[in-house]
Scaffold this active site. Structure first.
Site, PDB file in Angstrom:
ATOM      1  N   THR A   1      45.893  38.827  41.497  1.00  0.00           N
ATOM      2  CA  THR A   1      46.151  39.933  42.424  1.00  0.00           C
ATOM      3  C   THR A   1      44.874  40.727  42.684  1.00  0.00           C
ATOM      4  O   THR A   1      44.544  41.031  43.842  1.00  0.00           O
ATOM      5  CB  THR A   1      47.204  40.885  41.808  1.00  0.00           C
ATOM      6  OG1 THR A   1      48.236  40.079  41.285  1.00  0.00           O
ATOM      7  CG2 THR A   1      47.764  41.847  42.807  1.00  0.00           C
TER       8      THR A   1
ATOM      9  N   LYS B   1      39.046  45.309  30.325  1.00  0.00           N
ATOM     10  CA  LYS B   1      38.950  46.360  29.289  1.00  0.00           C
ATOM     11  C   LYS B   1      38.912  45.762  27.888  1.00  0.00           C
ATOM     12  O   LYS B   1      38.182  46.252  27.017  1.00  0.00           O
ATOM     13  CB  LYS B   1      40.130  47.323  29.420  1.00  0.00           C
ATOM     14  CG  LYS B   1      41.468  46.652  29.200  1.00  0.00           C
ATOM     15  CD  LYS B   1      42.645  47.317  29.849  1.00  0.00           C
ATOM     16  CE  LYS B   1      43.750  46.292  29.983  1.00  0.00           C
ATOM     17  NZ  LYS B   1      44.800  46.673  30.873  1.00  0.00           N
TER      18      LYS B   1
ATOM     19  N   GLU C   1      33.848  49.906  35.888  1.00  0.00           N
ATOM     20  CA  GLU C   1      34.652  51.075  36.288  1.00  0.00           C
ATOM     21  C   GLU C   1      36.154  50.769  36.285  1.00  0.00           C
ATOM     22  O   GLU C   1      36.980  51.608  35.894  1.00  0.00           O
ATOM     23  CB  GLU C   1      34.226  51.542  37.685  1.00  0.00           C
ATOM     24  CG  GLU C   1      34.895  52.797  38.180  1.00  0.00           C
ATOM     25  CD  GLU C   1      34.560  54.013  37.318  1.00  0.00           C
ATOM     26  OE1 GLU C   1      33.417  54.464  37.343  1.00  0.00           O
ATOM     27  OE2 GLU C   1      35.467  54.489  36.624  1.00  0.00           O
TER      28      GLU C   1
ATOM     29  N   GLY D   1      56.371  45.173  37.528  1.00  0.00           N
ATOM     30  CA  GLY D   1      55.041  44.575  37.346  1.00  0.00           C
ATOM     31  C   GLY D   1      53.990  45.523  36.792  1.00  0.00           C
ATOM     32  O   GLY D   1      52.801  45.252  36.883  1.00  0.00           O
TER      33      GLY D   1
ATOM     34  N   GLU E   1      52.003  44.871  30.851  1.00  0.00           N
ATOM     35  CA  GLU E   1      51.207  43.681  30.539  1.00  0.00           C
ATOM     36  C   GLU E   1      52.171  42.533  30.222  1.00  0.00           C
ATOM     37  O   GLU E   1      53.352  42.757  29.947  1.00  0.00           O
ATOM     38  CB  GLU E   1      50.332  43.947  29.300  1.00  0.00           C
ATOM     39  CG  GLU E   1      49.373  45.110  29.435  1.00  0.00           C
ATOM     40  CD  GLU E   1      48.197  44.831  30.359  1.00  0.00           C
ATOM     41  OE1 GLU E   1      47.685  43.703  30.364  1.00  0.00           O
ATOM     42  OE2 GLU E   1      47.794  45.758  31.085  1.00  0.00           O
TER      43      GLU E   1
ATOM     44  N   ASP F   1      46.641  49.001  24.699  1.00  0.00           N
ATOM     45  CA  ASP F   1      45.966  49.079  25.998  1.00  0.00           C
ATOM     46  C   ASP F   1      45.234  50.435  26.110  1.00  0.00           C
ATOM     47  O   ASP F   1      44.057  50.495  26.477  1.00  0.00           O
ATOM     48  CB  ASP F   1      47.024  48.938  27.106  1.00  0.00           C
ATOM     49  CG  ASP F   1      46.455  49.101  28.503  1.00  0.00           C
ATOM     50  OD1 ASP F   1      45.827  48.158  28.986  1.00  0.00           O
ATOM     51  OD2 ASP F   1      46.654  50.177  29.097  1.00  0.00           O
TER      52      ASP F   1
ATOM     53  N   LYS G   1      40.973  51.361  26.271  1.00  0.00           N
ATOM     54  CA  LYS G   1      40.396  52.225  27.304  1.00  0.00           C
ATOM     55  C   LYS G   1      39.742  53.445  26.648  1.00  0.00           C
ATOM     56  O   LYS G   1      38.655  53.872  27.033  1.00  0.00           O
ATOM     57  CB  LYS G   1      41.480  52.641  28.309  1.00  0.00           C
ATOM     58  CG  LYS G   1      42.018  51.444  29.112  1.00  0.00           C
ATOM     59  CD  LYS G   1      43.283  51.807  29.863  1.00  0.00           C
ATOM     60  CE  LYS G   1      43.833  50.636  30.660  1.00  0.00           C
ATOM     61  NZ  LYS G   1      45.184  50.887  31.191  1.00  0.00           N
TER      62      LYS G   1
ATOM     63  N   GLY H   1      47.259  48.227  39.254  1.00  0.00           N
ATOM     64  CA  GLY H   1      47.625  47.641  40.549  1.00  0.00           C
ATOM     65  C   GLY H   1      46.416  47.026  41.228  1.00  0.00           C
ATOM     66  O   GLY H   1      45.274  47.445  41.010  1.00  0.00           O
TER      67      GLY H   1
END
Ligand code: HSE
Length: 440
Positions: A14, A107, A131, A189, A192, A203, A207, A304
């Site tokens: 995606t 990440k 980023e 969606g 993970e 997660d 980060k 997204g």
């Protein structure tokens, strides 16, 4: 006339497809902003046949990521495959060794290998931009690395996982169960592939480790992060928080303390008046507290395809412009090693929910045990739900009732010592619920 930047992309899921599309759609704007064109010249992905809704005519289809990393006709290697190890890692290493700049949204890989990869980038002169790895479209890496280069940072904290914030928001606003909200997050969606990665806090930890490194000049170290997820949060906690003027969020917090840099991920009660408490649904937010600067809060889409592609293309634009910042804001040799701060020594306020025996002396016992540990109570509330009395014999054996306490700042080991004593006194049933409070 400067030659266009030649971009090779490994991974056309995606995000990858959205990056190809965005570079195409923004081609004139990018040329104007960068002073040169940006052109995708090579791509690769697991399946060539898959329909992606993008035009790949005129773009070379490479056999594998390494072929792009080694291609002398590629200036900038963009890694969008994901995964903490190979093939992403070896392809990034090869690209950096070849002096190329690398852009990645990965990440997990940056949290694990960030310092090593930054050293390679430094040695061979390429950029290493990530980023999109934290907060997707929110430019928080750039803010910490460049925008606040002159500011000493004391704390950076935020909502870094959309799935958890979506779940907590729906549990709070609609009174739904954790399990039902998680199912919806998966259907939409956000989560993970393995949702434990989201709801158990890993997660967010990855980060946070990246943000902590940028904020405090430490080597990125995911294993220095204390991690606790949201699965123990009950609707009762969200209701109590609401009544007491708080919200519960899964926060990643990195803070400079007298005992070192604390990095922690856990459900947190935050005052409803704080900027971050207003952030609902899948949206992410990060607040940065710096010396002499009022807190800065960045809010935006943290996941997204389009949001992530926005950050990836911005990183590519920096490469096209010839901007090369040290990946973690300073040369790798200046990054300090950090260790895990012991949570027993954490200091702050606490929310405690106990199921207490509804008999004379219970509140006194609890208050005594807290006082013994020098814990000062800010508020104490006992809820008496309808029908709480034992229905069978309607007798002197009352059903337990929730008692909710908010403490002033204290240490975590004091809280646990007090609660162990209360449990030994047999005035409560079950495990106490404890949620740390973060003040703004
Ligand atoms: N699963 C992640 C989230 C995606 O929910 O925020 C972005 O890292």
């Amino acid at each position: 006339m400067v030659a266009p930047l030649r971009v090779g992309i490994a991974g056309l899921g995606t995000v990858g497809a959205d990056v190809v599309r965005l570079i195409e759609v923004q081609s004139r704007v990018l040329s104007a902003r960068c002073g040169r064109g940006v052109r995708v010249v090579s791509v690769t992905a697991r399946s060539k046949a898959k329909k992606r809704g993008i035009d790949l005519r005129g773009i070379t289809w490479a056999k594998n990521p390494l072929e792009i990393a080694d291609d002398p006709n590629v200036d900038c290697f963009v890694e969008l495959m994901g995964g903490v190890g190979d093939p992403a890692l070896s392809a990034i290493e090869a690209a950096l060794r070849n002096g190329k700049s690398v852009v990645t949204a990965n990440k997990a890989l940056i949290a694990k290998h960030g310092s090593k990869l930054a050293a390679l980038a430094e040695k061979h002169g390429g950029a290493l931009n990530f980023e999109a790895a934290v907060g997707a479209a929110i430019p928080v890496i750039k803010t910490l690395r460049e925008g606040l280069a002159g500011t000493s940072i004391n704390r950076v904290y935020g909502i870094l996982n959309g799935t958890c914030n979506y779940i907590l928001t729906r549990m709070e606003l609609e009174g739904l169960s954790f399990a039902d909200c998680l199912k919806d997050a998966q259907r939409l969606g956000y989560a993970e592939a393995n949702p434990s990665f989201d709801v158990d806090g890993h997660d967010t930890a990855q980060k946070l480790a990246i943000l902590a490194s940028l904020a405090f000049g430490t080597k990125v170290a995911q294993n220095a992060v204390y991690v606790e997820g949201i699965s123990s949060i009950a609707p009762a906690d969200l209701r109590a928080a609401d009544e007491l003027g708080y919200r519960v969020k899964l926060l990643g917090v990195a803070v400079r303390t007298a005992k070192g840099i604390e990095q922690r991920v856990h459900p947190t009660m935050i005052p409803k008046s704080s900027s971050i408490a207003q952030v609902m649904g899948v949206t992410n937010a990060v607040t940065i507290d710096g010396d002499g600067v009022p807190p800065i809060t960045l809010v935006g889409p943290g996941a997204g395809g389009a949001a992530t592609a926005s950050a990836v293309v911005a990183d590519i634009a920096d490469v096209a412009r010839g901007i090369r910042a040290n990946p973690f804001g300073r040369p790798v040799e200046r990054l300090r090693v950090t260790s895990k701060a012991p949570m027993e020594r954490h200091e702050g306020g606490y929310y405690i929910r106990l199921m207490a025996r509804d008999l004379a002396g219970t509140a006194a016992t609890i208050a005594t045990r807290l006082a013994e540990q020098k814990i000062s109570i800010e508020s104490i509330v006992q809820r008496h739900p309808d029908g709480a009395f034992d229905a069978i014999n309607n007798s002197a054996k009352p059903a337990p009732v929730p008692v909710i306490l908010i403490t002033y700042a204290t240490s975590e080991d004091a809280v646990y010592r007090a609660l162990q004593a209360v449990q030994k006194d047999k005035v409560i049933t079950g495990r106490p619920q404890v949620i740390r409070i973060e003040k703004n």
